[in-house]
Design a protein around this motif. Structure first.
Motif, short mmCIF file in Angstrom:
data_model
loop_
_atom_site.label_atom_id
_atom_site.label_comp_id
_atom_site.label_asym_id
_atom_site.label_seq_id
_atom_site.Cartn_x
_atom_site.Cartn_y
_atom_site.Cartn_z
N TYR A 1 5.90 -1.22 -6.28
CA TYR A 1 6.43 0.04 -6.14
C TYR A 1 8.03 -0.09 -5.33
O TYR A 1 8.78 0.29 -5.78
CB TYR A 1 5.98 1.06 -5.35
CG TYR A 1 6.32 2.44 -5.35
CD1 TYR A 1 6.13 3.43 -6.30
CD2 TYR A 1 6.76 2.96 -4.03
CE1 TYR A 1 6.58 4.81 -6.20
CE2 TYR A 1 7.45 4.26 -3.87
CZ TYR A 1 7.39 5.10 -4.84
OH TYR A 1 7.71 6.35 -4.85
N ASN B 1 -2.07 2.19 -14.23
CA ASN B 1 -1.39 0.95 -13.89
C ASN B 1 -1.74 0.49 -12.39
O ASN B 1 -1.64 -0.59 -12.18
CB ASN B 1 0.19 1.71 -13.70
CG ASN B 1 1.14 0.49 -13.55
OD1 ASN B 1 1.40 0.29 -12.33
ND2 ASN B 1 1.62 -0.18 -14.32
N ASP C 1 7.50 -3.05 -12.36
CA ASP C 1 6.33 -2.91 -12.56
C ASP C 1 5.80 -4.29 -12.13
O ASP C 1 6.31 -5.20 -11.99
CB ASP C 1 6.03 -2.78 -14.05
CG ASP C 1 4.56 -2.63 -14.47
OD1 ASP C 1 4.11 -1.68 -14.33
OD2 ASP C 1 3.84 -3.74 -15.09
N TYR C 2 4.44 -4.30 -11.95
CA TYR C 2 3.84 -5.18 -11.23
C TYR C 2 3.74 -6.55 -12.34
O TYR C 2 3.84 -7.78 -11.62
CB TYR C 2 2.33 -5.08 -10.91
CG TYR C 2 1.32 -5.07 -11.95
CD1 TYR C 2 0.75 -6.10 -12.52
CD2 TYR C 2 1.08 -3.93 -12.82
CE1 TYR C 2 -0.04 -6.20 -13.61
CE2 TYR C 2 0.53 -3.78 -13.88
CZ TYR C 2 -0.22 -4.93 -14.20
OH TYR C 2 -1.29 -4.93 -15.40
#
Length: 347
Positions: free
Chosen positions: A247, A289, A252-253
């Protein structure tokens, strides 16, 4: 202040703890093996004090720690501040509260990690403020302060029947701690401060693993710089701890998880140390997510060769947004755990 004096300040607490324990806490000693699946729950006593209630999926009210345990969490991480305020979100976490919480968690069979900030409030990459009581101290005094504070808090815990499995000496310290004396601009002094913390931990129990913790676990260059310096300055530690928050990376991871895994593996091999993600979190509004991110993070740590990947700890999952205003909690507005936490049980 001498070690004995520090310990005597908390003697009344020890009496209270021993009186409130219906049986010897040695009965609930935790077998310290296996992958650590954890939660940092420093806000929990404040949440309970303000009347916040926690509920299971069926609507029944339950102890938050039990809810976490039911979702596969076996480790509790607790921050400790020197002389904190009573502020709801940025206070508490005193040595006394830490002991009470650690005893409570151990009674549920949880493993314990203690995170020393060496401050009266938050210490992180942006701020490493000395405790007010240490503000005018010389560097030599600070060395004594770190040793005595670490030793005193761990003595309190030990006398209450809790010996932590892990202890962090400093919290997110890529720039050092106890600024300016312990800044990385003077790594030789930072090394001495870290070693005083290490020595205090090992004086309590040589089996406790000492963690040195940096943020941005996906950034290998940052970690190599710091731990090469630590090696050159003979810093003593057992585990390299990392934070991982996609974050805050504003992506995005999936864009950084491979970098995290590569860094974990590189740290383990380059320095012959164990590694651990001691802080992780995802947006509470993105349940699937966050769940997938946790699964991927657990996998990355488990993929470190020779079982040197020790575990993953979620930072303040119980800190529901309406209470904490913290976006990366893992709780629902109805007081129930987010399904994202089921990743710990599934993996």
């Amino acid at each position: 202040m001498k070690k004995a004096t520090l310990i005597s300040l908390f003697s009344a607490l020890l009496v209270l703890v021993s009186c409130s324990t219906s049986k010897d806490t040695s009965d609930s000693k935790v077998e310290q093996t296996g992958f650590a699946k954890g939660a940092d729950v420093g806000w929990l006593p404040q949440m309970e004090a303000t009347g916040y209630k926690f509920y299971d999926t069926d609507g029944s009210q339950k102890d938050c720690l039990q809810l976490l345990k039911d979702r596969g969490i076996n480790t509790i991480r607790l921050r400790v501040w020197v002389n904190p305020s009573n502020d709801k979100a940025s206070g508490h976490c005193s040595p006394e509260e830490t002991v009470v919480m650690a005893v409570r968690a151990q009674k549920l069979g949880m493993r314990i990690m203690i995170d020393f900030h060496y401050s009266d409030s938050w210490a992180d990459p942006a701020k490493q403020n000395k405790p007010a009581a240490w503000a005018a101290h010389s560097f030599q005094d600070l060395l004594t302060d770190v040793y005595n504070h670490t030793y005193a808090v761990l003595t309190l815990l030990k006398n209450a029947g809790v010996t932590p499995e892990w202890v962090q000496v400093g919290n997110e310290i890529p720039g050092g701690m106890l600024w300016p004396e312990g800044s990385t601009d003077n790594f030789a002094q930072l090394a001495q401060l870290l070693n005083k913390g290490y020595d205090a931990v090992k004086a309590i129990d040589s089996k406790i693993k000492v963690i040195v913790h940096l943020d941005e676990g996906n950034k290998n260059e940052k970690f190599r710089w710091f731990f090469d310096k630590a090696t050159a300055n003979n810093v003593k530690y057992d585990v390299i701890g990392m934070s991982y928050y996609p974050y805050w990376l504003k992506s995005d991871y999936k864009a950084s998880i491979a970098d995290l895994e590569n860094n974990l593996k590189d740290m383990a091999s380059r320095y012959n140390k164990e590694v651990m993600v001691v802080e992780v979190g995802g947006d509470y509004t993105l349940v699937e997510n966050t769940r997938d991110m946790l699964t991927a993070t657990i996998k990355a740590v488990k993929n470190v060769p020779n079982n040197k990947g020790l575990g993953v700890i979620y930072w303040e999952p119980e800190g529901e947004k309406s209470w904490s205003n913290y976006q990366l909690n893992a709780w629902l507005s109805n007081g129930k755990p987010s399904p994202a936490l089921d990743s710990f049980k599934e993996n």
